[in-house]
Write a protein that holds these residues in place. Structure first.
Motif, PDB file in Angstrom:
ATOM      1  N   CYS A   1     -22.271  38.219  15.970  1.00 15.28           N
ATOM      2  CA  CYS A   1     -22.609  36.670  15.268  1.00 15.28           C
ATOM      3  C   CYS A   1     -23.403  36.756  14.205  1.00 15.28           C
ATOM      4  O   CYS A   1     -24.466  37.580  14.102  1.00 15.28           O
ATOM      5  CB  CYS A   1     -23.453  36.010  16.485  1.00 15.28           C
ATOM      6  SG  CYS A   1     -24.004  34.300  15.633  1.00 15.28           S
TER       7      CYS A   1
ATOM      8  N   PHE B   1     -25.288  34.718  12.876  1.00 19.71           N
ATOM      9  CA  PHE B   1     -26.662  34.050  13.310  1.00 19.71           C
ATOM     10  C   PHE B   1     -27.592  34.727  14.011  1.00 19.71           C
ATOM     11  O   PHE B   1     -28.852  34.756  13.709  1.00 19.71           O
ATOM     12  CB  PHE B   1     -26.443  32.526  13.405  1.00 19.71           C
ATOM     13  CG  PHE B   1     -25.597  31.742  12.471  1.00 19.71           C
ATOM     14  CD1 PHE B   1     -26.073  31.369  11.272  1.00 19.71           C
ATOM     15  CD2 PHE B   1     -24.158  31.634  12.886  1.00 19.71           C
ATOM     16  CE1 PHE B   1     -25.271  30.777  10.627  1.00 19.71           C
ATOM     17  CE2 PHE B   1     -23.443  30.978  11.999  1.00 19.71           C
ATOM     18  CZ  PHE B   1     -23.910  30.432  10.695  1.00 19.71           C
ATOM     19  N   CYS B   2     -27.300  35.458  15.130  1.00 21.73           N
ATOM     20  CA  CYS B   2     -28.162  35.899  16.176  1.00 21.73           C
ATOM     21  C   CYS B   2     -27.937  37.227  16.369  1.00 21.73           C
ATOM     22  O   CYS B   2     -28.553  38.137  17.146  1.00 21.73           O
ATOM     23  CB  CYS B   2     -28.177  35.147  17.402  1.00 21.73           C
ATOM     24  SG  CYS B   2     -26.643  35.273  18.354  1.00 21.73           S
ATOM     25  N   GLY B   3     -26.760  37.777  16.128  1.00 26.31           N
ATOM     26  CA  GLY B   3     -26.308  39.064  16.133  1.00 26.31           C
ATOM     27  C   GLY B   3     -25.779  39.458  17.656  1.00 26.31           C
ATOM     28  O   GLY B   3     -25.263  40.663  18.007  1.00 26.31           O
ATOM     29  N   GLY B   4     -25.325  38.406  18.328  1.00 25.45           N
ATOM     30  CA  GLY B   4     -24.728  38.341  19.649  1.00 25.45           C
ATOM     31  C   GLY B   4     -23.262  38.842  19.698  1.00 25.45           C
ATOM     32  O   GLY B   4     -22.666  38.990  18.283  1.00 25.45           O
TER      33      GLY B   4
ATOM     34  N   TYR C   1     -16.679  31.769  18.783  1.00 23.42           N
ATOM     35  CA  TYR C   1     -18.126  31.403  19.192  1.00 23.42           C
ATOM     36  C   TYR C   1     -19.065  32.236  19.842  1.00 23.42           C
ATOM     37  O   TYR C   1     -18.548  33.379  20.439  1.00 23.42           O
ATOM     38  CB  TYR C   1     -17.931  29.959  20.226  1.00 23.42           C
ATOM     39  CG  TYR C   1     -17.468  30.345  21.595  1.00 23.42           C
ATOM     40  CD1 TYR C   1     -18.450  30.555  22.532  1.00 23.42           C
ATOM     41  CD2 TYR C   1     -16.094  30.477  21.797  1.00 23.42           C
ATOM     42  CE1 TYR C   1     -18.100  30.983  23.845  1.00 23.42           C
ATOM     43  CE2 TYR C   1     -15.879  30.836  23.156  1.00 23.42           C
ATOM     44  CZ  TYR C   1     -16.653  31.125  24.030  1.00 23.42           C
ATOM     45  OH  TYR C   1     -16.344  31.281  25.452  1.00 23.42           O
ATOM     46  N   CYS C   2     -20.157  31.748  19.776  1.00 21.33           N
ATOM     47  CA  CYS C   2     -21.145  32.729  20.226  1.00 21.33           C
ATOM     48  C   CYS C   2     -21.556  32.222  21.711  1.00 21.33           C
ATOM     49  O   CYS C   2     -22.200  31.172  21.753  1.00 21.33           O
ATOM     50  CB  CYS C   2     -22.626  32.822  19.337  1.00 21.33           C
ATOM     51  SG  CYS C   2     -24.041  33.922  19.931  1.00 21.33           S
TER      52      CYS C   2
ATOM     53  N   ASP D   1     -24.316  32.779  23.228  1.00 25.39           N
ATOM     54  CA  ASP D   1     -25.767  32.471  23.749  1.00 25.39           C
ATOM     55  C   ASP D   1     -26.036  31.054  23.383  1.00 25.39           C
ATOM     56  O   ASP D   1     -26.013  30.578  22.075  1.00 25.39           O
ATOM     57  CB  ASP D   1     -26.687  33.312  22.419  1.00 25.39           C
ATOM     58  CG  ASP D   1     -27.911  33.516  22.768  1.00 25.39           C
ATOM     59  OD1 ASP D   1     -28.360  32.485  23.460  1.00 25.39           O
ATOM     60  OD2 ASP D   1     -28.670  34.237  22.252  1.00 25.39           O
ATOM     61  N   ARG D   2     -26.210  30.266  24.354  1.00 25.47           N
ATOM     62  CA  ARG D   2     -26.534  28.900  24.181  1.00 25.47           C
ATOM     63  C   ARG D   2     -27.803  28.705  23.086  1.00 25.47           C
ATOM     64  O   ARG D   2     -27.851  27.727  22.694  1.00 25.47           O
ATOM     65  CB  ARG D   2     -26.928  28.134  25.560  1.00 25.47           C
ATOM     66  CG  ARG D   2     -25.962  28.538  26.548  1.00 25.47           C
ATOM     67  CD  ARG D   2     -26.375  27.650  27.681  1.00 25.47           C
ATOM     68  NE  ARG D   2     -25.287  28.006  28.738  1.00 25.47           N
ATOM     69  CZ  ARG D   2     -24.068  27.097  28.872  1.00 25.47           C
ATOM     70  NH1 ARG D   2     -24.260  26.096  27.997  1.00 25.47           N
ATOM     71  NH2 ARG D   2     -23.191  27.245  29.863  1.00 25.47           N
ATOM     72  N   ARG D   3     -28.650  29.589  22.762  1.00 24.87           N
ATOM     73  CA  ARG D   3     -29.874  29.220  21.995  1.00 24.87           C
ATOM     74  C   ARG D   3     -29.100  29.479  20.531  1.00 24.87           C
ATOM     75  O   ARG D   3     -29.656  28.892  19.697  1.00 24.87           O
ATOM     76  CB  ARG D   3     -30.589  30.363  22.077  1.00 24.87           C
ATOM     77  CG  ARG D   3     -31.645  30.190  23.483  1.00 24.87           C
ATOM     78  CD  ARG D   3     -32.497  31.333  23.628  1.00 24.87           C
ATOM     79  NE  ARG D   3     -31.538  32.673  23.557  1.00 24.87           N
ATOM     80  CZ  ARG D   3     -32.223  33.932  23.616  1.00 24.87           C
ATOM     81  NH1 ARG D   3     -33.379  34.097  23.709  1.00 24.87           N
ATOM     82  NH2 ARG D   3     -31.154  34.871  24.032  1.00 24.87           N
ATOM     83  N   CYS D   4     -28.099  30.065  20.456  1.00 25.22           N
ATOM     84  CA  CYS D   4     -27.399  30.288  18.983  1.00 25.22           C
ATOM     85  C   CYS D   4     -26.594  28.985  18.829  1.00 25.22           C
ATOM     86  O   CYS D   4     -26.569  28.257  17.654  1.00 25.22           O
ATOM     87  CB  CYS D   4     -26.608  31.581  19.024  1.00 25.22           C
ATOM     88  SG  CYS D   4     -26.029  31.689  17.343  1.00 25.22           S
TER      89      CYS D   4
ATOM     90  N   ALA E   1     -23.286  29.229  17.411  1.00 26.00           N
ATOM     91  CA  ALA E   1     -22.336  29.484  16.341  1.00 26.00           C
ATOM     92  C   ALA E   1     -20.923  29.082  16.793  1.00 26.00           C
ATOM     93  O   ALA E   1     -20.403  29.402  17.993  1.00 26.00           O
ATOM     94  CB  ALA E   1     -22.543  30.807  15.956  1.00 26.00           C
TER      95      ALA E   1
END
Length: 64
Positions: A7, A9-12, A33-34, A36-39, A41
């Protein structure tokens, strides 16, 4: 090239899904999509952009 880059934005690890388009019912859309709910993307590719290999190539073209 079948693997998505992390990702931007977050690297996930992003998830790719091919879905029937809600906008164009006879076409498919590719959703990356990412999870990770905090991200949050979220990328959509419609119509002529919905070939999975081409979408992966385009998603991976940016630098991380």
């Amino acid at each position: 090239m079948d693997e998505l880059k992390p990702c931007p934005f977050c690297g996930g690890k992003p998830v790719l899904e091919k879905k029937k388009s809600a906008v164009f019912p006879r076409q498919y859309a590719v959703h990356i999509y990412c999870p990770d709910r905090r991200c949050g993307a979220d990328f959509w590719f419609y119509g002529h952009e919905s070939d999975e290999q081409e979408v992966i190539k385009r998603f991976n073209r940016r630098e991380v």
